[in-house]
Write an enzyme that holds these catalytic residues in place. Sequence first.
Site, PDB file in Angstrom:
ATOM      1  N   SER A  87      -7.622  11.746  -0.880  1.00 47.03           N
ATOM      2  CA  SER A  87      -6.363  12.099  -1.495  1.00 47.03           C
ATOM      3  C   SER A  87      -5.199  11.119  -1.157  1.00 47.03           C
ATOM      4  O   SER A  87      -4.933  10.758  -0.029  1.00 47.03           O
ATOM      5  CB  SER A  87      -5.812  13.333  -1.274  1.00 47.03           C
ATOM      6  OG  SER A  87      -4.562  13.951  -1.436  1.00 47.03           O
ATOM      7  N   THR A 145      -2.362  11.674   1.774  1.00 49.98           N
ATOM      8  CA  THR A 145      -2.724  11.185   3.219  1.00 49.98           C
ATOM      9  C   THR A 145      -2.344  10.111   3.637  1.00 49.98           C
ATOM     10  O   THR A 145      -2.222   9.000   2.391  1.00 49.98           O
ATOM     11  CB  THR A 145      -4.112  11.233   3.828  1.00 49.98           C
ATOM     12  OG1 THR A 145      -4.901  10.436   2.610  1.00 49.98           O
ATOM     13  CG2 THR A 145      -4.650  12.625   2.977  1.00 49.98           C
ATOM     14  N   THR A 198      -3.251   7.453   5.167  1.00 48.99           N
ATOM     15  CA  THR A 198      -4.391   6.223   4.911  1.00 48.99           C
ATOM     16  C   THR A 198      -4.735   6.016   3.555  1.00 48.99           C
ATOM     17  O   THR A 198      -4.594   4.667   3.196  1.00 48.99           O
ATOM     18  CB  THR A 198      -5.743   6.500   5.872  1.00 48.99           C
ATOM     19  OG1 THR A 198      -5.285   6.790   7.136  1.00 48.99           O
ATOM     20  CG2 THR A 198      -6.686   5.247   5.974  1.00 48.99           C
ATOM     21  N   CYS A 199      -4.782   7.026   2.799  1.00 45.98           N
ATOM     22  CA  CYS A 199      -5.096   6.802   1.467  1.00 45.98           C
ATOM     23  C   CYS A 199      -3.963   6.081   0.737  1.00 45.98           C
ATOM     24  O   CYS A 199      -4.060   5.083  -0.074  1.00 45.98           O
ATOM     25  CB  CYS A 199      -5.552   8.115   0.749  1.00 45.98           C
ATOM     26  SG  CYS A 199      -6.858   8.808   1.296  1.00 45.98           S
ATOM     27  N   ALA A 200      -2.475   6.452   1.156  1.00 46.39           N
ATOM     28  CA  ALA A 200      -1.367   5.816   0.513  1.00 46.39           C
ATOM     29  C   ALA A 200      -1.316   4.343   0.793  1.00 46.39           C
ATOM     30  O   ALA A 200      -1.020   3.446   0.221  1.00 46.39           O
ATOM     31  CB  ALA A 200       0.078   6.508   1.056  1.00 46.39           C
TER      32      ALA A 200
END
Length: 167
Positions: free
Chosen positions: A54, A57, A59-61
């Site tokens: 997602s 979050t 790390t994803c961003a």
Amino acid sequence: MSTVTLGGNPIDVAGKFPAPGSTAAEFGLVGADLANHGLAEFAGKRKVLNIVPSLDTPTCAVSTRKFNESASSLDNTVVLVISADLPFAAKRFCEVEGLKNVMTLSTMRGGEAFKQAYGVDIASGPLAGVTARAVVVLDADNKVLHSELVSEIKNEPNYEAALAALK
């Protein structure tokens, strides 16, 4: 079935993760325009599939920002960010962050087939139902040049290895 970890705890991941040299499976996932998009739309282009649980979050961003920055310097390359986020949320994330060099795709339709075909279907633990973190780099003919199923979901992928596959 593969295993990754979330905070050191084992998580089962179902499906067959694509190996370098294999041909990537076609898919149909939902873009910000609510239309289905797949690999055929990007025929003749190299593709970086940044697969994340997602965008909401840290790390994803970060991985989306880093691939957005890298994409602007690569010829004939598109970055597809694939997540469980609804298309509206992914679009808003990119607008707020000023990200213009990535295309977001949601697993809201076509997700089950995609997750199995790409071996990123989290099958156990608190994140069951979303994708594991992975990067798959494809050439213009959808041959896998690089693939990484990130062993710890909270960790970032190896950006250098992914980008090196495109040089």
